[in-house]
Design a protein around this motif. Structure first.
Motif, PDB file in Angstrom:
ATOM      1  N   VAL B 163       0.826  -1.213   0.000  1.00  0.00           N
ATOM      2  CA  VAL B 163       0.000   0.000   0.000  1.00  0.00           C
ATOM      3  C   VAL B 163       0.857   1.257   0.000  1.00  0.00           C
ATOM      4  O   VAL B 163       0.719   2.108  -0.882  1.00  0.00           O
ATOM      5  N   PRO B 164       1.783   1.434   0.953  1.00  0.00           N
ATOM      6  CA  PRO B 164       2.576   2.663   0.927  1.00  0.00           C
ATOM      7  C   PRO B 164       3.525   2.756  -0.258  1.00  0.00           C
ATOM      8  O   PRO B 164       3.773   3.844  -0.774  1.00  0.00           O
ATOM      9  N   ALA B 167       0.937   1.320  -3.996  1.00  0.00           N
ATOM     10  CA  ALA B 167      -0.469   1.698  -4.184  1.00  0.00           C
ATOM     11  C   ALA B 167      -1.321   0.544  -4.690  1.00  0.00           C
ATOM     12  O   ALA B 167      -2.333   0.753  -5.346  1.00  0.00           O
ATOM     13  N   VAL B 168      -0.908  -0.674  -4.381  1.00  0.00           N
ATOM     14  CA  VAL B 168      -1.748  -1.849  -4.649  1.00  0.00           C
ATOM     15  C   VAL B 168      -1.884  -2.625  -3.337  1.00  0.00           C
ATOM     16  O   VAL B 168      -1.303  -2.246  -2.322  1.00  0.00           O
ATOM     17  N   LEU B 169      -2.657  -3.693  -3.364  1.00  0.00           N
ATOM     18  CA  LEU B 169      -2.876  -4.469  -2.148  1.00  0.00           C
ATOM     19  C   LEU B 169      -1.901  -5.638  -2.046  1.00  0.00           C
ATOM     20  O   LEU B 169      -1.391  -6.106  -3.066  1.00  0.00           O
TER      21      LEU B 169
END
Lengths: 552, 552
Positions: B163-164, B167-169
């Motif tokens: 995420v940081p 920007a995906v999971l």
């Protein structure tokens, strides 16, 4: 679509719904005003709906619970000839931004969940009486009712034509309710969702899509009969007098929205909203008669309504505020006392309604796709229903020991019996059960702490908050967190939070908001639906969508 | 990325994994060859992986079950200094098409599910011994193991920095296993998923992220100790001799892939693949000794392997074939007989393995995002494990009565005891239980029909197939269905099928493939991740992603 959307309305302003109260039966008629769209650019033909139509419906459903507790059965019908409801307006969807589509679906889902749950929560049972075409979102509206009756004639059918017609999903719970509520055999569900014209007559009963079908000639009579039967079989106690949901007290300013018990600060520079809930300022009503006399002004009800409106406002009108910070200020003992009256009288209709409403408001917070944080400052009143906020948020910070120059009472958290079952999440667990999924014995131990004012060290030790910081570290830690959150992709946050918030068992509700909504959001991004040659854009032009046939 | 991806490999060709067999303990080392990427354009630094690395891992895991049944404990380690595994290669992800990303995640998820389930299915227990950085997909690899051990030093940590950083999971089960397997408290999970550098040492144990932490000096010793303990405590029976998984027999042609018991027709003009499974041609082995002697050539094992490979080939290499049609040809009684031998000897290690493998192959079909249809023609053998195909597909058509000029035996469906519990779906129900969720009594009744050859009328009456058509209607109905399916948006089909196929309860597996995957797919479409200024594209450039901060 940058117009401010107002979620407050009242019957005097309805344009799309009619309601007749007839003792224990309410006759609810969908009669959408074609020219009454919330935005420009589309006409609400064939009882199709947009968010404005749904805001009125949510208002009807809510008022029925508080203003008309005598109602035991609601019959949902169409006032139009030959059409029940054509679903969400497609031109509206085609013209709407991605974020509006997603928020629209979320709100309509919440409304459907509310009237679906009205039977279990309040003994109000929804019958859907379908005459004419009932398609897409129209059938999803019907699916959320508990008993579906269909006219057996050439124009009456139920249909989910989204996939063949629009290249999107029946995303307002349709697919989930077909498989998990109606329990339609999956191959029949596959057929059903593939045929534009839908299913009529007896086959609709055989496939479990509706409960009953009757000839047009006897339909109204049968509906009236069924409504009367359900009403007389209802276990709901007779209540003759409701309370009025008077308009909420609200002022908008550039950087704030102010309610009587809720203050919303809009910090646009830092992409953050601060919701401060103010605890009650007076002692709790002495008994339920006193509470009923206060009605919509009673703190427990007034605060829930204001908090609900604040959340909806932020969701829909302040999409760039990616972080919602919850604060409270007030006397925790008063919060506990106000809640305690209702907990002690759960069998009183109004206590029951207010507690269930808190449940819904808290669920709405769970479902809000913003990063959520609670700041437990000195002087705060995170107690009982407000303590739920601590476990609805993604994380929490609590002030530890005295702060220089801050003479408010030391921050503490106070649990009540309400935290152990009154406000379950969508997964049917309490927030504490979800939080301590790996150590359920901690929930049992916490019951011993109910009523105690837990200061930061104890709250941290018990796992009720994430971090406790003293005067020296507080400001830096909070600032670092906010800066960090503001630096992340909002999409990744949305996906992460949607996965982390709902551990444990799944329910139809979590499946709708999790699985179904996520797939719909994906499709709402795909060129096959929303691109210039996509089906949603081309609908009504006479040209079908042109698809990239690669399977992902 | 249009290179044909081959899912067949063997230890002589491994580039990325080492394996040492030491009695009941297998030492599995990840040692990714930087220059061994499946495609051009990236280097697999820091034990990062691409699909090629995962194909080898899937092969190791599968061979361990069949070739090394003596193994009771698998210790997964890194052969690199200072890094356990950096996760999926980001340059590979950044350069990959949307469909490749999605297929890559699906296959890696299936492999992780397989080794996670090896304990319950086969008594093979995976320990993950983490030395060095274990980040992103690396930690997801670890999470699928059942016991996690971490070195307590300055370079060893577990992290989900997707995420940081990107920007995906953490979409390969990471978020779901953190909340639902490890049962990490949700606010701690939120913190954990927000910090790039991850969590080290004792805190990793306190937060439930790993099971044990040991100083570097004693780590190897403790791992060996734990492995020996688990091995001696294992209830897995001692088996000294496995069977060889010899290469499968397979020929590629332009319009077909031909295996010994499976034929795949590629009808590109009609965007359709036809998988024809051929039943056994000889009588079933007399006993498990005879079956073991046949080994990989035994029909039950050979057919499962070939079907598995065919599905993977279509998923990854024929993405424009949106419809997969299943046919079978052969003697249903022989299918039943071959299955019956294994059902009668479920406690024999090899029977157990083959039946579990069928379970996995059928699950892989459930998870295949193509429209699936079964055509039950005359001469077919939808019986026992092959009958499962009828309920794995979205719908089925069956030939009714004799067809002019067709002298094959009349189409029939034959249930076996295996259909009532041997091949559960991801939701832990059998396909029949899922199908008849609304009428569970039908499943009970069907048990009376086990063994009977059910012709079309009976099969339709019992709800086992969707449609039965006679010679007059068959061709038109089938053609109409195929034309209809080919006219729909493939994305809408994917979303619809993902929702309709898995009614009923949810498991960690359905949550990973449903909720988590759907959100990841959405994010994989969003400019904040994959746009030119998105984090995934910008990774490694020194410039962070630039985000549209609107929350959806």
């Amino acid at each position: 679509m940058t117009k401010v959307i107002d979620f407050q309305t009242d019957p005097s302003r309805y344009r799309h719904w009619g309601i007749e109260y007839d003792g224990p039966i309410a006759w609810l008629s969908m009669d959408v005003d074609e020219s009454g769209g919330l935005f420009e650019g589309y006409e609400l033909k064939l009882n199709s709906y947009d968010l404005g139509v749904d805001i009125e419906l949510a208002d009807v459903v809510q008022r029925m619970r508080f203003e008309h507790p005598e109602v035991k059965v609601v019959v949902m019908r169409s006032a139009k000839e030959k059409v029940f409801c054509a679903g969400a307006n497609i031109r509206m969807l085609g013209g709407a931004a991605h974020a509006h589509k997603v928020n629209f679906c979320k709100f309509t889902n919440e409304t459907r969940n509310t009237y679906e749950a009205a039977l279990a929560d309040s003994g109000q049972n929804y019958i859907c009486a379908i005459k004419g075409a009932c398609a897409g979102g129209g059938y999803e509206l019907a699916l959320a009712c508990n008993h579906l009756m269909l006219t057996d004639d050439s124009t009456s059918s139920v249909a989910l034509p989204e996939v063949p017609l629009l290249a999107v999903l029946p995303g307002t719970g349709g697919l989930t309710r077909v498989t998990d509520k109606r329990k339609v055999r999956r191959d029949l569900a596959d057929v059903f969702c593939s045929i534009e014209e839908g299913v009529k007559g007896k086959r609709a009963v055989q496939w479990r899509l509706v409960d009953e079908v009757f000839a047009n000639s006897s339909f109204d009579e049968k509906v009236a009969e069924r409504a009367a039967e359900f009403a007389s079989a209802s276990a709901k106690p007779d209540v003759t007098q409701g309370i009025a949901l008077s308009p909420i007290n609200r002022q908008f300013a550039t950087d704030a929205v102010t309610y009587s018990s809720v203050e919303v600060g809009l910090n646009r520079a830092e992409s953050r909203a601060v919701i401060t809930v103010k605890g009650p300022e007076t002692t709790a009503p002495a008994d339920m008669d006193a509470f009923t006399a206060e009605g919509a002004q009673a703190w427990m009800l007034r605060c829930a309504r204001e908090l609900d409106d604040a959340i909806l406002h932020l969701r829909n009108n302040e999409k760039h505020l990616g972080l919602i910070e919850f604060q409270t200020q007030g006397d925790p003992e008063l919060v506990i006392a106000h809640e305690a009256l209702l907990l002690a009288h759960k069998d009183h209709w109004l206590a029951n309604e207010v507690l269930h409403y808190w449940k819904r408001v808290l669920k709405r917070i769970d479902m809000t796709s913003r990063s959520l944080v609670a700041m437990v400052e000195h002087g705060s009143c995170f107690a009982g229903p407000l303590a739920e906020l601590l476990w609805a948020v993604d994380r929490s910070y609590m002030m530890l020991e005295e702060f220089d120059g801050d003479n408010r009472p030391l921050a503490r958290v106070t649990l009540s019996n309400g935290n152990f079952g009154t406000y379950p999440m969508g997964n049917d667990l309490t927030r504490l059960e979800t939080r301590f999924l790996g150590t359920p014995e901690q929930v049992e131990e916490l019951k011993n702490s109910a009523g105690a004012a837990l200061e930061a060290e104890a709250a941290e030790e018990l796992g009720l908050i994430t971090y406790a910081y003293d005067d020296i570290d507080w400001e830096d830690e909070v600032r670092l967190f906010m800066e960090e959150r503001a630096s992340f992709s909002p999409d990744a946050m949305t996906g992460m939070e949607a996965n982390l918030r709902f551990a444990g068992p799944e329910t139809m509700e979590t499946r709708i908001f999790g699985r179904l909504t996520a797939w719909q959001n994906w499709i709402f991004q795909r060129p096959n639906a929303v691109g210039p040659e996509g089906a949603l854009q081309r609908y009504g032009t006479g040209v079908r969508g042109k698809y990239d046939m690669e399977r992902v």
